[in-house]
Design an enzyme around this catalytic site. Structure first.
Site, PDB file in Angstrom:
ATOM      1  N   GLY A  11       0.835  -1.212   0.000  1.00  0.00           N
ATOM      2  CA  GLY A  11       0.000   0.000   0.000  1.00  0.00           C
ATOM      3  C   GLY A  11       0.863   1.251   0.000  1.00  0.00           C
ATOM      4  N   ARG A  72       0.804  -4.970  -5.015  1.00  0.00           N
ATOM      5  CA  ARG A  72       1.021  -6.124  -4.136  1.00  0.00           C
ATOM      6  C   ARG A  72       1.208  -7.316  -5.071  1.00  0.00           C
ATOM      7  NH1 ARG A  72      -3.211  -3.453  -0.824  1.00  0.00           N
ATOM      8  NH2 ARG A  72      -2.125  -2.618   0.993  1.00  0.00           N
ATOM      9  N   CYS A  73       2.360  -7.977  -4.962  1.00  0.00           N
ATOM     10  CA  CYS A  73       2.712  -9.007  -5.950  1.00  0.00           C
ATOM     11  C   CYS A  73       2.746 -10.386  -5.280  1.00  0.00           C
ATOM     12  CB  CYS A  73       4.072  -8.657  -6.577  1.00  0.00           C
ATOM     13  SG  CYS A  73       4.604  -9.795  -7.851  1.00  0.00           S
ATOM     14  N   ASP A 103       5.979  -5.298   5.792  1.00  0.00           N
ATOM     15  CA  ASP A 103       6.717  -6.531   6.079  1.00  0.00           C
ATOM     16  C   ASP A 103       6.708  -7.529   4.920  1.00  0.00           C
ATOM     17  OD1 ASP A 103       4.075  -7.015   6.531  1.00  0.00           O
ATOM     18  OD2 ASP A 103       4.327  -7.887   8.523  1.00  0.00           O
ATOM     19  N   THR A 126       4.420   2.547   5.455  1.00  0.00           N
ATOM     20  CA  THR A 126       3.015   2.123   5.529  1.00  0.00           C
ATOM     21  C   THR A 126       2.306   3.028   6.530  1.00  0.00           C
ATOM     22  OG1 THR A 126       1.499   0.444   6.419  1.00  0.00           O
ATOM     23  CG2 THR A 126       3.775   0.262   7.123  1.00  0.00           C
ATOM     24  N   ILE A 127       1.052   3.347   6.238  1.00  0.00           N
ATOM     25  CA  ILE A 127       0.327   4.196   7.194  1.00  0.00           C
ATOM     26  C   ILE A 127       0.016   3.441   8.487  1.00  0.00           C
ATOM     27  CG2 ILE A 127      -0.717   5.662   5.418  1.00  0.00           C
ATOM     28  CD1 ILE A 127      -3.398   4.122   6.015  1.00  0.00           C
ATOM     29  N   ASP A 128       0.081   2.100   8.444  1.00  0.00           N
ATOM     30  CA  ASP A 128      -0.398   1.297   9.581  1.00  0.00           C
ATOM     31  C   ASP A 128       0.524   1.338  10.805  1.00  0.00           C
ATOM     32  OD1 ASP A 128      -2.412   0.529   7.850  1.00  0.00           O
ATOM     33  OD2 ASP A 128      -1.430  -1.342   7.286  1.00  0.00           O
ATOM     34  N   ASP A 130       2.728  -0.723  11.577  1.00  0.00           N
ATOM     35  CA  ASP A 130       2.712  -2.068  12.168  1.00  0.00           C
ATOM     36  C   ASP A 130       3.999  -2.853  11.903  1.00  0.00           C
ATOM     37  OD1 ASP A 130       2.343  -2.325   9.462  1.00  0.00           O
ATOM     38  OD2 ASP A 130       0.694  -3.738   9.587  1.00  0.00           O
ATOM     39  N   ARG A 172      -5.228  -2.013   9.193  1.00  0.00           N
ATOM     40  CA  ARG A 172      -5.242  -3.473   9.004  1.00  0.00           C
ATOM     41  C   ARG A 172      -5.475  -4.161  10.354  1.00  0.00           C
ATOM     42  NH1 ARG A 172      -3.851  -5.988   4.348  1.00  0.00           N
ATOM     43  NH2 ARG A 172      -2.776  -4.179   3.533  1.00  0.00           N
ATOM     44  N   GLU A 188     -14.231  10.006  22.460  1.00  0.00           N
ATOM     45  CA  GLU A 188     -14.785   9.507  23.723  1.00  0.00           C
ATOM     46  C   GLU A 188     -14.402   8.044  23.934  1.00  0.00           C
ATOM     47  OE1 GLU A 188     -16.562  11.919  22.132  1.00  0.00           O
ATOM     48  OE2 GLU A 188     -16.448  13.235  23.882  1.00  0.00           O
ATOM     49  N   ARG A 212     -24.319  13.757  31.511  1.00  0.00           N
ATOM     50  CA  ARG A 212     -23.488  14.855  32.000  1.00  0.00           C
ATOM     51  C   ARG A 212     -23.439  16.034  31.010  1.00  0.00           C
ATOM     52  NH1 ARG A 212     -18.821  16.751  30.393  1.00  0.00           N
ATOM     53  NH2 ARG A 212     -17.042  15.543  29.637  1.00  0.00           N
ATOM     54  N   LEU A 215     -22.291  16.901  24.184  1.00  0.00           N
ATOM     55  CA  LEU A 215     -23.068  17.179  22.981  1.00  0.00           C
ATOM     56  C   LEU A 215     -22.705  16.243  21.826  1.00  0.00           C
ATOM     57  CD1 LEU A 215     -23.086  21.080  23.060  1.00  0.00           C
ATOM     58  CD2 LEU A 215     -24.897  19.515  23.742  1.00  0.00           C
ATOM     59  N   HIS A 216     -21.609  15.533  21.978  1.00  0.00           N
ATOM     60  CA  HIS A 216     -21.213  14.604  20.908  1.00  0.00           C
ATOM     61  C   HIS A 216     -20.518  13.403  21.531  1.00  0.00           C
ATOM     62  CE1 HIS A 216     -17.156  15.839  21.719  1.00  0.00           C
ATOM     63  NE2 HIS A 216     -17.525  17.100  21.571  1.00  0.00           N
ATOM     64  N   HIS A 251      -9.714   5.349   1.943  1.00  0.00           N
ATOM     65  CA  HIS A 251      -8.414   5.647   1.328  1.00  0.00           C
ATOM     66  C   HIS A 251      -7.995   7.102   1.401  1.00  0.00           C
ATOM     67  CE1 HIS A 251      -8.989   1.564  -0.073  1.00  0.00           C
ATOM     68  NE2 HIS A 251      -7.694   1.533  -0.259  1.00  0.00           N
ATOM     69  N   ARG A 254      -4.733   7.447   3.004  1.00  0.00           N
ATOM     70  CA  ARG A 254      -3.484   7.061   2.341  1.00  0.00           C
ATOM     71  C   ARG A 254      -2.901   8.186   1.500  1.00  0.00           C
ATOM     72  NH1 ARG A 254      -4.078   1.225   1.153  1.00  0.00           N
ATOM     73  NH2 ARG A 254      -3.421   1.594  -0.964  1.00  0.00           N
TER      74      ARG A 254
HETATM   75  O1  F6P Z   1      -1.651  -1.335   4.671  1.00  0.00           O
HETATM   76  C1  F6P Z   1      -2.220  -0.103   4.362  1.00  0.00           C
HETATM   77  C2  F6P Z   1      -3.702  -0.219   4.226  1.00  0.00           C
HETATM   78  O2  F6P Z   1      -4.215   1.051   3.882  1.00  0.00           O
HETATM   79  C3  F6P Z   1      -4.450  -0.782   5.431  1.00  0.00           C
HETATM   80  O3  F6P Z   1      -4.623   0.157   6.449  1.00  0.00           O
HETATM   81  C4  F6P Z   1      -5.733  -1.230   4.804  1.00  0.00           C
HETATM   82  O4  F6P Z   1      -6.332  -2.270   5.541  1.00  0.00           O
HETATM   83  C5  F6P Z   1      -5.285  -1.729   3.443  1.00  0.00           C
HETATM   84  O5  F6P Z   1      -4.031  -1.118   3.185  1.00  0.00           O
HETATM   85  C6  F6P Z   1      -6.229  -1.411   2.323  1.00  0.00           C
HETATM   86  O6  F6P Z   1      -5.751  -2.028   1.197  1.00  0.00           O
HETATM   87  P1  F6P Z   1      -6.244  -1.691  -0.289  1.00  0.00           P
HETATM   88  O7  F6P Z   1      -5.633  -0.383  -0.676  1.00  0.00           O
HETATM   89  O8  F6P Z   1      -5.736  -2.827  -1.076  1.00  0.00           O
HETATM   90  O9  F6P Z   1      -7.725  -1.588  -0.229  1.00  0.00           O
END
Ligand code: F6P
Length: 321
Positions: A11, A72-73, A103, A126-128, A130, A172, A188, A212, A215-216, A251, A254
């Protein structure tokens, strides 16, 4: 070493372009030729290689996405497919390869090293967030900023209508985006895979908040737990009168211009990748830990455990009473 290659895989993430720029500019600064491989490993297998020069990476620092495109290959798991990739590297005289991705992308780099003796260096993009070896991945900070921008906007309308809103964020199987953006956005409730939660506790908190005078009610939900419609259904079964909406950010998380933090991180990691190749290092992943740029063997890096920051989670609970 005379020629190095660079590809982005998996991604895309904001800041990947800044990393590409750093690899190309540092590479040329140190006297190397730099080649770009389009569409990640897929382009390596299909021989989609371009020459990169100083101006190829002009005006990209501030742009989201990746100029090299990405893919993604799955095919790359096959040895015969990796052989084709090696042949492409040979054909273009590429002796060192920088892989920007997650990874899965690093596993590909590791195999290229082990089977074909290619010097490979991984940069976590990666934005995740992870990747276990690094405190931060390229793209994570920008994604969190995108999420808090959305939370701010949703909060405006939620407050006006006195509504509860579920905001589903990416990540993910990890809850880093939910945790950081949830805390920074004043949610919250933050629901993420790393921490147990209960629907009764969530509904009690909403009920208490209404009493309490809140409001949101902003509920940040990590996609790794369940989907926003599923959670909305569970809440409505218990609180049928609650005015509830949900938003799946998807997305937009991203894309966008990378933040300062992602640009600086990408610039440091990209330049370091070139230095490591010049030092004849291979099978390394670059990380940032305790504010230091470090590198580790890919195997070791991926077997590390990333401590989930439970304190941040507890803090978010304290601050959202
Ligand atoms: O790994 C980055 C990510 O944006 C995850 O947060 C998300 O689950 C996944 O890729 C989405 O993948 P795709 O772009 O294939 O829909």
């Amino acid at each position: 070493m005379k020629t190095i290659g660079i590809l982005t895989s998996g991604g895309d993430a904001p800041g990947m372009n800044a990393a590409i720029r750093a690899v190309v500019r540092a590479g040329i600064y140190y006297g190397l030729k730099v080649k770009g491989i389009m569409r990640g490993y897929a382009g390596l297998v299909e021989d989609e290689v371009i020459d990169l020069n100083l101006s190829s990476v002009g005006d990209i620092l501030q742009k989201g996405g990746t100029i090299l495109r990405t893919a993604r290959c799955e095919e790359f798991k096959k040895k015969e497919v990796r052989k084709k990739a090696y042949e492409t590297l040979q054909k273009h005289g590429i002796e060192g390869l920088v892989v920007i991705g997650g990874d899965g992308s690093f596993r590909g780099a590791q195999l290229l090293s082990e089977e074909w003796n290619v010097n490979t260096i991984g940069i976590p993009g990666t934005i995740d967030n992870d990747i276990p070896c690094t405190d931060y991945t390229i793209g994570f900070d920008t994604a969190c900023n995108t999420v808090i921008d959305a939370i701010n906007k949703i909060r405006d309308t939620a407050t006006s209508h006195e509504r509860a809103n579920i905001i589903e964020v990416m990540g993910r199987n990890a809850g880093y985006i939910a945790l950081y953006a949830g805390l920074a956005g004043g949610a919250e409730m933050i629901i993420l895979p790393e921490v147990e939660w209960s629907i009764d506790e969530l509904c009690d908190k909403i009920t208490y908040g209404i009493k309490r005078g809140k409001l949101h009610h902003i509920i940040v939900l990590a996609e790794g737990v369940m989907s926003a419609p599923e959670l909305a259904k569970m809440i409505k079964e218990r609180l049928p009168k609650l005015d509830l909406r949900y938003t799946i950010l998807g997305h937009i998380q991203r894309g966008g211009a990378p933040t300062v933090m992602d640009r600086v991180l990408a610039s440091q990691m990209g330049a370091r990748a070139v230095e490591l190749l010049l030092e004849n290092k291979t099978k390394r992943i670059i990380s940032i830990r305790n504010n230091q740029i470090v590198d580790d063997d890919i195997d070791e890096a991926l077997s590390m455990k990333k401590e989930f920051n439970r304190k941040l989670y507890e803090l978010s609970k304290i601050l959202s009473i």
